[in-house]
Design a protein around this motif. Structure first.
Motif, PDB file in Angstrom:
ATOM      1  N   LEU A 184      20.846  40.123  32.191  1.00 35.97           N
ATOM      2  CA  LEU A 184      19.640  40.424  33.072  1.00 35.97           C
ATOM      3  C   LEU A 184      19.915  41.666  33.458  1.00 35.97           C
ATOM      4  CD1 LEU A 184      17.866  38.708  34.970  1.00 35.97           C
ATOM      5  CD2 LEU A 184      19.618  38.362  36.656  1.00 35.97           C
TER       6      LEU A 184
ATOM      7  N   SER B  23      18.254  45.705  35.125  1.00 40.31           N
ATOM      8  CA  SER B  23      17.039  46.330  35.496  1.00 40.31           C
ATOM      9  C   SER B  23      17.185  47.702  34.830  1.00 40.31           C
ATOM     10  CB  SER B  23      17.396  46.679  37.152  1.00 40.31           C
ATOM     11  OG  SER B  23      18.478  47.257  37.296  1.00 40.31           O
TER      12      SER B  23
ATOM     13  N   LEU C 199      14.166  43.838  34.139  1.00 38.96           N
ATOM     14  CA  LEU C 199      13.230  44.159  35.272  1.00 38.96           C
ATOM     15  C   LEU C 199      13.004  45.599  35.389  1.00 38.96           C
ATOM     16  CD1 LEU C 199      15.797  41.957  37.601  1.00 38.96           C
ATOM     17  CD2 LEU C 199      13.702  41.061  36.291  1.00 38.96           C
TER      18      LEU C 199
ATOM     19  N   PRO D  28      10.460  45.697  43.588  1.00 39.04           N
ATOM     20  CA  PRO D  28      10.020  44.847  44.658  1.00 39.04           C
ATOM     21  C   PRO D  28      10.254  45.815  45.915  1.00 39.04           C
ATOM     22  CG  PRO D  28      12.283  44.345  43.767  1.00 39.04           C
ATOM     23  CD  PRO D  28      11.891  45.484  42.975  1.00 39.04           C
TER      24      PRO D  28
ATOM     25  N   GLY E 126       7.085  43.295  39.894  1.00 43.02           N
ATOM     26  CA  GLY E 126       7.790  43.488  41.114  1.00 43.02           C
ATOM     27  C   GLY E 126       7.596  42.439  42.093  1.00 43.02           C
TER      28      GLY E 126
ATOM     29  N   THR F 118       7.134  36.409  39.951  1.00 43.32           N
ATOM     30  CA  THR F 118       7.308  36.849  38.351  1.00 43.32           C
ATOM     31  C   THR F 118       8.705  37.280  37.988  1.00 43.32           C
ATOM     32  OG1 THR F 118       6.538  39.180  39.451  1.00 43.32           O
ATOM     33  CG2 THR F 118       4.949  37.951  38.246  1.00 43.32           C
ATOM     34  N   TYR F 119       9.502  37.705  38.812  1.00 38.92           N
ATOM     35  CA  TYR F 119      10.987  37.546  38.599  1.00 38.92           C
ATOM     36  C   TYR F 119      11.491  36.182  38.337  1.00 38.92           C
ATOM     37  CZ  TYR F 119      12.690  42.267  40.051  1.00 38.92           C
ATOM     38  OH  TYR F 119      12.865  43.732  40.182  1.00 38.92           O
ATOM     39  N   ARG F 120      10.981  35.195  38.966  1.00 34.89           N
ATOM     40  CA  ARG F 120      11.364  33.828  38.557  1.00 34.89           C
ATOM     41  C   ARG F 120      10.955  33.496  37.257  1.00 34.89           C
ATOM     42  NH1 ARG F 120      12.717  29.350  41.634  1.00 34.89           N
ATOM     43  NH2 ARG F 120      12.548  30.178  43.327  1.00 34.89           N
TER      44      ARG F 120
ATOM     45  N   PHE G 257      12.803  35.169  34.587  1.00 32.68           N
ATOM     46  CA  PHE G 257      14.330  34.625  34.577  1.00 32.68           C
ATOM     47  C   PHE G 257      14.355  33.158  33.670  1.00 32.68           C
ATOM     48  CE2 PHE G 257      17.523  31.554  36.006  1.00 32.68           C
ATOM     49  CZ  PHE G 257      18.566  32.244  35.913  1.00 32.68           C
TER      50      PHE G 257
ATOM     51  N   GLU H  15       9.706  42.044  32.755  1.00 34.56           N
ATOM     52  CA  GLU H  15       9.000  42.002  34.267  1.00 34.56           C
ATOM     53  C   GLU H  15       8.537  43.343  34.625  1.00 34.56           C
ATOM     54  OE1 GLU H  15       8.007  40.949  38.343  1.00 34.56           O
ATOM     55  OE2 GLU H  15       8.840  42.707  37.505  1.00 34.56           O
TER      56      GLU H  15
END
Ligand code: APR
Ligand code: ZN
Ligand code: ZN
Length: 361
Positions: free
Chosen positions: A301, A303, A277, A281, A257, A261-263, A266, A254
């Motif tokens: 998940l 970052s 990620l 954000p 931010g 788009t995070y959703r 996921f 992703e």
């Protein structure tokens, strides 16, 4: 003796940038003065100017740079005058818990140079990300300098100092993309495109680029995307599932931010896939997810900060790959500009017209 050079200053919140005379002191112990040859224009510089990263004005902008070491202070042994270097904004300490546990990119005692550059009236400057390289010369910690092959053009080398490293590293370091993997990249600006290029480098079989702008999708294709999805027209989660035999991608990166788009990231991953990620954000953004989905989907998940890079390992390697023709870093340079064109470059970046404008000195 301290020197006076020209530099691009953000004087106050939302005020246009301007060129001022910057006083660069001699390097102290552990420091180096670098003659900047090129410095890319990054979103973070714009955020500084807009007051989004504290109000420590005036800022000396620029942090995506390459140049030649001019002088070094006491105790500096890793670089010497004449070395061609790429600057990094995270000179790791090598001693803290993160460094000792083998995760130096999470170092919490980074040794960037102290803020010692000033305007001629003595006003202290805050260099962007501890660098401040929209200037003819800048003072940094020697650990912020990574020596690389001088055969590469400075405007190309400098890109590794931030956005391009963040994207490539998201794929090869954080996401650990492997041969044959399917990868989806959501958001194909400079960072997302670098994630596409990194995925290609890592041998991904399918690279699905997602963006809301067809121009960006076209560029992503030239960087190695095998499929493109315009998420204004098509549900990207459905499209990514369809393109991966109904499973979802092994790695979803992703690079926007935003909550939506995070959703998407996921839900677009394979049950055992990895979400990386990279998009940053804003503090007020939130995302609500059914806990059963969080529990029910395996994988991981993660970052990715600065592409989980280790500059001394990654910068020379990526430049070697570029020089061998296996990674086209030059494709990220949309235009080269002069020091006094940074304000216009911010406008072009805001309109989405460029991947990278690079100031060449
Ligand atoms: N869905 C898909 N793509 C989107 C969406 C969306 N809802 N909104 C914006 N985009 C696309 C834009 O069209 C653009 O191509 O995301 C891209 C963002 O690119 P840039 O603005 O050029 O930003 P970039 O420098 O690539 O950084 C992206 O990574 O490191 C972080 O702070 C950085 O959060 C930023 C992100
Ligand atoms: Zn450390
Ligand atoms: Zn940056």
């Amino acid at each position: 003796m301290a020197q006076e050079v020209r530099g691009v200053i953000a004087p106050g919140k939302d005020e246009p940038v301007r060129i001022e005379t910057v006083v660069v002191p001699d390097p102290g112990p552990g420091e180096a003065v670098v003659r900047v040859q090129a410095c890319g224009v990054c979103h973070t510089d714009l955020h500084y100017k807009q007051g989004g990263i504290g109000d420590d004005f005036p800022f000396l902008l620029g942090h995506e740079a390459a140049g030649v070491v001019e002088s070094v202070g006491d105790g500096v042994t890793d670089v010497e005058p004449g070395d061609f270097v790429v600057l990094n904004w995270r000179a790791v300490c090598g001693k803290c818990r993160a460094c000792l546990r083998g995760r130096p990119w999470y170092c919490f005692d980074t040794h960037n140079a102290k803020q010692r550059m000033t305007l001629t009236d003595g006003t202290e400057l805050s260099p962007a990300l501890g660098i401040g390289a929209f200037a003819e010369k800048t003072l940094v910690a020697a650990g912020q300098c990574t020596k690389v092959d001088p055969a590469v053009a400075p405007q190309v080398a400098g890109l590794l100092g931030c956005g391009v490293m963040a994207g490539i590293g998201a794929a090869i370091n954080t996401g650990n993309v492997g041969r044959g993997d399917s990868v989806a990249v959501i958001g194909c600006g400079g960072v997302g495109d670098a994630a596409v290029a990194g995925s290609r480098l890592a041998g991904a079989a399918k690279i699905i680029a997602v963006d809301i702008d067809d121009r960006k999708l076209e560029t992503a294709r030239s960087m190695g995307a095998t499929h493109t999805v315009n998420s204004r027209e098509t549900d990207p989660v459905e499209a990514i599932r369809e393109l991966t035999g109904g499973f979802g991608a092994d790695v979803v990166i992703e690079a926007v931010g935003r909550p939506e788009t995070y959703r998407q990231a996921f839900y677009a991953r394979d049950l055992a896939g990895t979400v990386v990620l990279v998009g940053v954000p804003t503090p007020e953004m939130k995302l609500e997810l059914p806990l059963l989905d969080v529990f029910g989907r395996g994988g991981s998940l993660k970052s990715s900060w600065y592409g989980d890079c280790l500059p001394s390992r990654d910068f020379p390697m990526l430049i070697d790959l570029h020089l061998q023709g296996r990674l086209d870093l030059g494709a990220f340079v949309t235009e080269t500009i002069q020091l006094d064109e940074v304000e216009q470059a911010f406008e072009r970046m805001h309109r989405g017209d460029v991947l990278r404008s690079v100031v060449v000195l």
